[in-house]
Design a protein around this motif. Structure first.
Motif, PDB file in Angstrom:
ATOM      1  N   TYR A  88       0.843  -1.193   0.000  1.00 31.59           N
ATOM      2  CA  TYR A  88       0.000   0.000   0.000  1.00 31.59           C
ATOM      3  C   TYR A  88       0.877   1.242   0.000  1.00 31.59           C
ATOM      4  O   TYR A  88       1.961   1.263   0.549  1.00 31.59           O
ATOM      5  N   ALA A  89       0.368   2.301  -0.623  1.00 28.79           N
ATOM      6  CA  ALA A  89       1.106   3.553  -0.664  1.00 28.79           C
ATOM      7  C   ALA A  89       0.109   4.703  -0.625  1.00 28.79           C
ATOM      8  O   ALA A  89      -1.066   4.551  -0.952  1.00 28.79           O
ATOM      9  N   GLU A  90       0.611   5.876  -0.219  1.00 30.33           N
ATOM     10  CA  GLU A  90      -0.234   7.067  -0.259  1.00 30.33           C
ATOM     11  C   GLU A  90      -0.319   7.540  -1.697  1.00 30.33           C
ATOM     12  O   GLU A  90       0.386   7.062  -2.583  1.00 30.33           O
ATOM     13  N   LYS A  91      -1.183   8.513  -1.934  1.00 27.60           N
ATOM     14  CA  LYS A  91      -1.444   8.946  -3.309  1.00 27.60           C
ATOM     15  C   LYS A  91      -0.203   9.476  -4.018  1.00 27.60           C
ATOM     16  O   LYS A  91      -0.033   9.259  -5.204  1.00 27.60           O
ATOM     17  N   ASP A  92       0.667  10.155  -3.321  1.00 29.68           N
ATOM     18  CA  ASP A  92       1.835  10.742  -3.968  1.00 29.68           C
ATOM     19  C   ASP A  92       3.095   9.874  -3.854  1.00 29.68           C
ATOM     20  O   ASP A  92       4.171  10.309  -4.224  1.00 29.68           O
ATOM     21  N   GLU A  93       2.974   8.642  -3.392  1.00 29.61           N
ATOM     22  CA  GLU A  93       4.125   7.765  -3.226  1.00 29.61           C
ATOM     23  C   GLU A  93       4.135   6.682  -4.304  1.00 29.61           C
ATOM     24  O   GLU A  93       3.098   6.258  -4.797  1.00 29.61           O
ATOM     25  N   VAL A  94       5.338   6.223  -4.632  1.00 35.79           N
ATOM     26  CA  VAL A  94       5.520   5.123  -5.542  1.00 35.79           C
ATOM     27  C   VAL A  94       6.354   4.061  -4.817  1.00 35.79           C
ATOM     28  O   VAL A  94       7.394   4.375  -4.226  1.00 35.79           O
ATOM     29  N   ILE A  95       5.921   2.828  -4.871  1.00 32.18           N
ATOM     30  CA  ILE A  95       6.638   1.735  -4.217  1.00 32.18           C
ATOM     31  C   ILE A  95       7.427   0.970  -5.250  1.00 32.18           C
ATOM     32  O   ILE A  95       6.894   0.525  -6.267  1.00 32.18           O
ATOM     33  N   ILE A  96       8.714   0.833  -5.013  1.00 40.51           N
ATOM     34  CA  ILE A  96       9.586   0.041  -5.885  1.00 40.51           C
ATOM     35  C   ILE A  96      10.077  -1.138  -5.057  1.00 40.51           C
ATOM     36  O   ILE A  96      10.704  -0.962  -4.024  1.00 40.51           O
ATOM     37  N   GLN A  97       9.794  -2.341  -5.519  1.00 42.15           N
ATOM     38  CA  GLN A  97      10.218  -3.520  -4.799  1.00 42.15           C
ATOM     39  C   GLN A  97      11.427  -4.122  -5.515  1.00 42.15           C
ATOM     40  O   GLN A  97      11.364  -4.422  -6.699  1.00 42.15           O
ATOM     41  N   LEU A  98      12.488  -4.298  -4.777  1.00 40.89           N
ATOM     42  CA  LEU A  98      13.710  -4.887  -5.325  1.00 40.89           C
ATOM     43  C   LEU A  98      13.832  -6.303  -4.780  1.00 40.89           C
ATOM     44  O   LEU A  98      13.562  -6.567  -3.617  1.00 40.89           O
ATOM     45  N   ARG A  99      14.292  -7.183  -5.631  1.00 38.96           N
ATOM     46  CA  ARG A  99      14.464  -8.564  -5.196  1.00 38.96           C
ATOM     47  C   ARG A  99      15.911  -8.926  -5.177  1.00 38.96           C
ATOM     48  O   ARG A  99      16.717  -8.549  -5.894  1.00 38.96           O
TER      49      ARG A  99
END
Length: 99
Positions: A88-99
């Protein structure tokens, strides 16, 4: 070679030493091997220690989980961390998932 007759058997059975020996053997057997014997008591003490250790571990885990529940109910930063971890993220956030 002497033949064994009933008198010899009766004299043997009526000896006080024989009955003393049988009584001592019975008492030792009772103390060692019966339900309340030493071997059973040793096993129960060992099992009791293991169960107490398991109870202590369960109490520690319960305490940790209660702290987690309290943090998720009351701590805003902890709630945000958990939300981000679940994607989940706020409206102005972007989540980048690194593996």
């Amino acid at each position: 070679m002497k033949r064994i007759d009933w008198i010899d058997i009766r004299n043997f059975v009526l000896q006080p030493r024989l009955w003393l020996f049988i009584g001592i053997c019975f008492i030792l057997y009772s103390f060692i091997f019966e339900k309340s014997g030493f071997i059973r008591q040793y096993r129960l003490v060992r099992e009791n220690r293991q169960l107490q250790a398991q109870v202590m571990q369960a109490r520690q885990k319960l305490q940790f989980l209660q702290q987690e529940v309290n943090a998720l109910r009351n701590d805003i930063d902890r709630i945000k961390q958990e939300a981000i971890r679940n994607g989940y993220a706020e409206k102005d956030e972007v989540i980048i998932q690194l593996r």
